[in-house]
Design a protein around this motif. Structure first.
Motif, PDB file in Angstrom:
ATOM      1  N   THR A   1       0.838  -1.200   0.000  1.00 50.31           N
ATOM      2  CA  THR A   1       0.000   0.000   0.000  1.00 50.31           C
ATOM      3  C   THR A   1       0.876   1.254   0.000  1.00 50.31           C
ATOM      4  O   THR A   1       2.015   1.219   0.467  1.00 50.31           O
ATOM      5  N   ALA A   2       0.329   2.342  -0.516  1.00 49.79           N
ATOM      6  CA  ALA A   2       1.022   3.635  -0.467  1.00 49.79           C
ATOM      7  C   ALA A   2       0.666   4.387   0.810  1.00 49.79           C
ATOM      8  O   ALA A   2       1.284   5.396   1.121  1.00 49.79           O
ATOM      9  N   SER A   3      -0.310   3.878   1.550  1.00 48.96           N
ATOM     10  CA  SER A   3      -0.818   4.602   2.721  1.00 48.96           C
ATOM     11  C   SER A   3      -0.091   4.173   3.999  1.00 48.96           C
ATOM     12  O   SER A   3      -0.159   3.007   4.412  1.00 48.96           O
ATOM     13  N   GLY A   4       0.542   5.113   4.661  1.00 54.42           N
ATOM     14  CA  GLY A   4       1.214   4.828   5.929  1.00 54.42           C
ATOM     15  C   GLY A   4       0.224   4.386   7.004  1.00 54.42           C
ATOM     16  O   GLY A   4       0.516   3.493   7.798  1.00 54.42           O
ATOM     17  N   ASP A   5      -0.957   4.988   7.011  1.00 59.68           N
ATOM     18  CA  ASP A   5      -1.958   4.624   8.015  1.00 59.68           C
ATOM     19  C   ASP A   5      -2.430   3.188   7.836  1.00 59.68           C
ATOM     20  O   ASP A   5      -2.553   2.426   8.802  1.00 59.68           O
ATOM     21  N   LEU A   6      -2.685   2.813   6.556  1.00 58.13           N
ATOM     22  CA  LEU A   6      -3.121   1.434   6.304  1.00 58.13           C
ATOM     23  C   LEU A   6      -2.001   0.454   6.667  1.00 58.13           C
ATOM     24  O   LEU A   6      -2.253  -0.595   7.258  1.00 58.13           O
ATOM     25  N   ALA A   7      -0.761   0.800   6.318  1.00 59.59           N
ATOM     26  CA  ALA A   7       0.365  -0.099   6.609  1.00 59.59           C
ATOM     27  C   ALA A   7       0.494  -0.332   8.112  1.00 59.59           C
ATOM     28  O   ALA A   7       0.743  -1.454   8.557  1.00 59.59           O
ATOM     29  N   ARG A   8       0.309   0.717   8.895  1.00 63.10           N
ATOM     30  CA  ARG A   8       0.407   0.606  10.358  1.00 63.10           C
ATOM     31  C   ARG A   8      -0.673  -0.333  10.904  1.00 63.10           C
ATOM     32  O   ARG A   8      -0.426  -1.156  11.781  1.00 63.10           O
ATOM     33  N   ARG A   9      -1.878  -0.230  10.344  1.00 66.07           N
ATOM     34  CA  ARG A   9      -2.953  -1.152  10.752  1.00 66.07           C
ATOM     35  C   ARG A   9      -2.661  -2.571  10.282  1.00 66.07           C
ATOM     36  O   ARG A   9      -2.849  -3.538  11.033  1.00 66.07           O
ATOM     37  N   LEU A  10      -2.199  -2.686   9.035  1.00 69.65           N
ATOM     38  CA  LEU A  10      -1.914  -4.019   8.475  1.00 69.65           C
ATOM     39  C   LEU A  10      -0.858  -4.743   9.323  1.00 69.65           C
ATOM     40  O   LEU A  10      -0.998  -5.928   9.632  1.00 69.65           O
ATOM     41  N   GLU A  11       0.180  -4.015   9.708  1.00 67.38           N
ATOM     42  CA  GLU A  11       1.245  -4.631  10.511  1.00 67.38           C
ATOM     43  C   GLU A  11       0.693  -5.176  11.825  1.00 67.38           C
ATOM     44  O   GLU A  11       1.024  -6.282  12.248  1.00 67.38           O
ATOM     45  N   GLN A  12      -0.150  -4.376  12.468  1.00 65.66           N
ATOM     46  CA  GLN A  12      -0.690  -4.810  13.764  1.00 65.66           C
ATOM     47  C   GLN A  12      -1.672  -5.971  13.601  1.00 65.66           C
ATOM     48  O   GLN A  12      -1.733  -6.876  14.428  1.00 65.66           O
TER      49      GLN A  12
ATOM     50  N   VAL B   1       4.138  -3.830  15.747  1.00 65.45           N
ATOM     51  CA  VAL B   1       4.734  -3.342  14.494  1.00 65.45           C
ATOM     52  C   VAL B   1       6.247  -3.520  14.564  1.00 65.45           C
ATOM     53  O   VAL B   1       6.821  -3.621  15.655  1.00 65.45           O
ATOM     54  N   PHE B   2       6.874  -3.529  13.389  1.00 63.54           N
ATOM     55  CA  PHE B   2       8.335  -3.611  13.345  1.00 63.54           C
ATOM     56  C   PHE B   2       8.941  -2.346  13.906  1.00 63.54           C
ATOM     57  O   PHE B   2       8.497  -1.246  13.601  1.00 63.54           O
ATOM     58  N   ARG B   3       9.968  -2.488  14.722  1.00 61.64           N
ATOM     59  CA  ARG B   3      10.724  -1.314  15.190  1.00 61.64           C
ATOM     60  C   ARG B   3      11.478  -0.733  14.022  1.00 61.64           C
ATOM     61  O   ARG B   3      12.046  -1.471  13.213  1.00 61.64           O
ATOM     62  N   ARG B   4      11.491   0.579  13.883  1.00 59.59           N
ATOM     63  CA  ARG B   4      12.233   1.208  12.791  1.00 59.59           C
ATOM     64  C   ARG B   4      13.730   1.186  13.098  1.00 59.59           C
ATOM     65  O   ARG B   4      14.550   1.084  12.198  1.00 59.59           O
ATOM     66  N   ALA B   5      14.105   1.295  14.363  1.00 54.73           N
ATOM     67  CA  ALA B   5      15.528   1.246  14.753  1.00 54.73           C
ATOM     68  C   ALA B   5      15.857  -0.168  15.242  1.00 54.73           C
ATOM     69  O   ALA B   5      14.971  -0.882  15.699  1.00 54.73           O
ATOM     70  N   PRO B   6      17.127  -0.589  15.126  1.00 53.69           N
ATOM     71  CA  PRO B   6      17.498  -1.919  15.599  1.00 53.69           C
ATOM     72  C   PRO B   6      17.163  -2.062  17.087  1.00 53.69           C
ATOM     73  O   PRO B   6      17.356  -1.105  17.847  1.00 53.69           O
ATOM     74  N   PRO B   7      16.653  -3.241  17.496  1.00 55.63           N
ATOM     75  CA  PRO B   7      16.279  -3.410  18.898  1.00 55.63           C
ATOM     76  C   PRO B   7      17.531  -3.587  19.773  1.00 55.63           C
ATOM     77  O   PRO B   7      18.589  -3.916  19.252  1.00 55.63           O
ATOM     78  N   PRO B   8      17.409  -3.383  21.065  1.00 62.56           N
ATOM     79  CA  PRO B   8      18.507  -3.698  21.973  1.00 62.56           C
ATOM     80  C   PRO B   8      18.863  -5.181  21.845  1.00 62.56           C
ATOM     81  O   PRO B   8      17.996  -5.993  21.480  1.00 62.56           O
TER      82      PRO B   8
ATOM     83  N   LEU C   1       2.053  -1.950  20.034  1.00 64.59           N
ATOM     84  CA  LEU C   1       1.239  -0.741  19.872  1.00 64.59           C
ATOM     85  C   LEU C   1      -0.188  -0.950  20.381  1.00 64.59           C
ATOM     86  O   LEU C   1      -0.706  -0.164  21.159  1.00 64.59           O
ATOM     87  N   GLY C   2      -0.831  -2.023  19.866  1.00 69.61           N
ATOM     88  CA  GLY C   2      -2.179  -2.328  20.347  1.00 69.61           C
ATOM     89  C   GLY C   2      -3.256  -1.345  19.914  1.00 69.61           C
ATOM     90  O   GLY C   2      -4.307  -1.253  20.539  1.00 69.61           O
ATOM     91  N   GLU C   3      -3.027  -0.629  18.818  1.00 68.20           N
ATOM     92  CA  GLU C   3      -4.079   0.274  18.320  1.00 68.20           C
ATOM     93  C   GLU C   3      -5.236  -0.515  17.725  1.00 68.20           C
ATOM     94  O   GLU C   3      -6.375  -0.044  17.683  1.00 68.20           O
ATOM     95  N   VAL C   4      -4.910  -1.704  17.187  1.00 65.52           N
ATOM     96  CA  VAL C   4      -5.959  -2.570  16.646  1.00 65.52           C
ATOM     97  C   VAL C   4      -5.553  -4.013  16.961  1.00 65.52           C
ATOM     98  O   VAL C   4      -4.401  -4.401  16.796  1.00 65.52           O
ATOM     99  N   THR C   5      -6.521  -4.794  17.453  1.00 63.45           N
ATOM    100  CA  THR C   5      -6.244  -6.179  17.830  1.00 63.45           C
ATOM    101  C   THR C   5      -6.163  -7.042  16.580  1.00 63.45           C
ATOM    102  O   THR C   5      -7.034  -6.968  15.716  1.00 63.45           O
ATOM    103  N   GLY C   6      -5.106  -7.820  16.474  1.00 68.37           N
ATOM    104  CA  GLY C   6      -4.930  -8.651  15.289  1.00 68.37           C
ATOM    105  C   GLY C   6      -4.844 -10.106  15.642  1.00 68.37           C
ATOM    106  O   GLY C   6      -5.518 -10.598  16.553  1.00 68.37           O
ATOM    107  N   ALA C   7      -4.002 -10.819  14.913  1.00 66.27           N
ATOM    108  CA  ALA C   7      -3.751 -12.239  15.146  1.00 66.27           C
ATOM    109  C   ALA C   7      -2.309 -12.479  14.702  1.00 66.27           C
ATOM    110  O   ALA C   7      -1.682 -11.571  14.154  1.00 66.27           O
TER     111      ALA C   7
END
Ligand SMILES: *Cc1c(COP(=O)(O)O)cnc(C)c1O
Length: 355
Positions: A148-159, A166-173, A182-188
Motif C-alpha cells: 500500500t502507499a498509505s502509511g496509516d493502512l500499513a500501520r494497521r496491516l502490521e498490527q 509493528v516492526f521497530r524502525r531502529a534496531p532493537p537492543p 502498539l495495540g491500536e488494533v487487535t490482530g492475530a
C-alpha cells in the motif's frame, strides 16, 4: 508502493486487507464469480457479505459494468482479481471506485510482475494483495503480502498480522524482539517467517527473466493456436502493458465437436502431452469448496444467512468460461521451442480427432 506487509499466506493477506479497510458487519464486498475461493471466504471471515459478479469473457476478470451494477450504498470494498494471465480493466474500475468512494483491493496472487499502463499490478488500488503459495510464479511454499502507499493502512496491516505489534524502525537492543507493542488494533499472528522471506527475496531476482520466458512462449502459442477454428487464447486488454502468466488459458468452442464442455478436449490434451490440461475454476455460486452455510457464523441472522447464499447470483459468463476454457500451469511456459511445438502439435491432433 512505499509499504509491504508480509503475511503467512495470501488468504491471510486478504483478511488483514479487509480488516485494515474497516470492512465488517453490514458491509458488502464485490467479489468476482470466477476466482479462488479465498476471495469470498475472506469476506465471510469479517462477517460481511460477498456479492458475486460476472466476468468479462475476453479477460475472465470482473467487468466494469458488472461491478457498476453490483454497487450499493453498503459496498465496503471492491475486490478485483487479475485472473490466470489477464488484468481487469483498471482504468474503468479505478474511475468507478473513485466515484463511489469505495476502496479497491487488487488481488495479484496470479499477476506478480504484470503491469497496466506501465504501473505494476498491486499499485493501482488502495491495497495490493499477493499469494506466494506453492503454485504461484513467485513462491516460498506458502506466503503472502499486502502492499500500500498509505502509511496509516500499513500501520494497521502490521498490527493486524502480528497481534497488535509493528516492526521497530531502529534496531532493537541486543536480545530484544524486533517488534514494538502498539495495540491500536487487535490482530492475530498471521506473520511470514524469515525463512520464507529469504526464499522470496531470492525468487524475486529471477521473476522478471522467468516472466519474460513465459510471455514469449505464450505469444507463440497465441498465434499458432488461434489458427484452429473455434480455439481462442484468452487475450488481455490494450491497457495491460505486461502479462504475467499464472496459467495459460485457451477458450475452445466444444459445441462444434458436439460436446457439452471442454472436459474431453482437456483429457485428450493431457494424455497427448503428459502434462495436465485442466478445466478452470467452478463459478463460486456452484463451488464445492464455497459453502457459507457450513459455517456457524453464517447463522448470525436469518437475513445474513440469506445474503451469503451464493446460489442467489447468476453468473452466465463464469458458467460459459468454466465449460469452454482449458488451462495449463505456468511451468509449461518455462519450456523451450520444442516444448511449445509439442503443445501446438497436441492441439492440432486433438482438434483433428474431435472434428
Ligand atoms: C492463491 C490465491 C489466493 C490464496 O492464497 P493462499 O496463499 O493460498 O492463501 C487468493 N487469491 C487468488 C486469486 C489466488 O490465486
Amino acid at each position: 508502493m512505499e509499504h509491504c506487509v508480509p503475511t503467512a499466506n495470501g488468504s491471510a493477506a486478504l483478511l488483514v486487507a479487509l480488516e485494515a479497510l474497516d470492512v465488517g458487519p453490514g458491509d458488502e464486498v464485490i467479489v468476482p464469480g470466477l476466482t479462488w475461493v479465498a476471495n469470498a471466504s475472506a469476506v465471510l471471515r469479517v462477517n460481511a457479505v460477498p456479492v458475486l459478479v460476472d466476468v468479462d469473457p475476453q479477460t475472465l476478470c470482473v467487468s466494469v459494468d458488472g461491478v457498476r451494477q453490483a454497487l450499493t450504498s453498503r459496498t465496503g470494498a471492491i475486490c478485483v482479481v487479475h485472473l490466470y494471465s489477464s488484468m481487469a480493466d483498471m482504468d474503468g474500475l479505478r474511475a468507478l471506485a473513485d466515484d463511489a468512494g469505495v476502496p479497491l483491493v487488487e488481488d495479484c496472487s496470479q499477476a506478480h510482475g504484470a503491469a497496466w499502463g506501465g504501473a505494476r499490478a498491486g499499485t493501482l488500488g488502495a491495497v495490493g494483495v499477493f499469494s506466494m503459495q506453492q503454485t504461484k510464479v513467485l513462491t516460498a511454499g506458502e506466503g503472502g503480502a499486502v502492499i500500500t502507499a498509505s502509511g496509516d493502512l500499513a500501520r494497521r496491516l502490521e498490527q493486524l498480522r502480528a497481534d497488535g505489534r509493528v516492526f521497530r524502525r531502529a534496531p532493537p537492543p541486543v536480545g530484544a524482539l524486533e517488534l514494538a507493542e502498539l495495540g491500536e488494533v487487535t490482530g492475530a499472528n498471521l506473520a511470514m517467517s524469515e525463512v520464507q522471506a529469504a526464499l522470496l527475496l531470492e525468487g524475486l531476482t529471477r521473476l522478471e527473466d522467468e516472466n519474460r520466458v513465459r510471455e514469449d512462449n505464450a505469444s507463440r502459442l497465441d498465434v499458432a493456436l488461434a489458427e484452429l477454428p473455434g480455439v481462442t487464447p484468452i487475450r488481455s486488454l490494450p491497457g495491460q502493458t505486461r502479462r504475467s502468466y499464472y496459467h495459460y488459458v485457451v477458450r475452445v468452442d466444444c459445441r462444434r465437436f458436439g460436446r457439452q464442455d471442454v472436459a474431453p478436449f482437456a483429457a485428450m490434451l493431457s494424455a497427448e502431452l503428459g502434462f495436465p490440461a485442466e478445466r478452470i475454476y467452478r463459478p463460486l455460486n456452484d463451488h464445492p469448496l464455497y459453502r457459507p452455510s457450513t459455517r456457524r457464523s453464517s447463522a448470525l441472522s436469518a437475513a445474513y444467512r440469506a445474503a451469503v447464499d451464493p446460489t442467489r447470483f447468476r453468473l452466465p459468463e463464469c458458467d460459459r468460461a468454466h465449460d469452454e476454457v482449458v488451462s495449463f500451469h505456468h511451468r509449461l511456459l518455462l519450456g523451450d521451442d520444442r516444448d511449445m511445438d509439442d503443445v501446438i502439435g497436441a492441439f492440432h491432433k486433438v482438434w483433428d480427432h474431435l472434428a
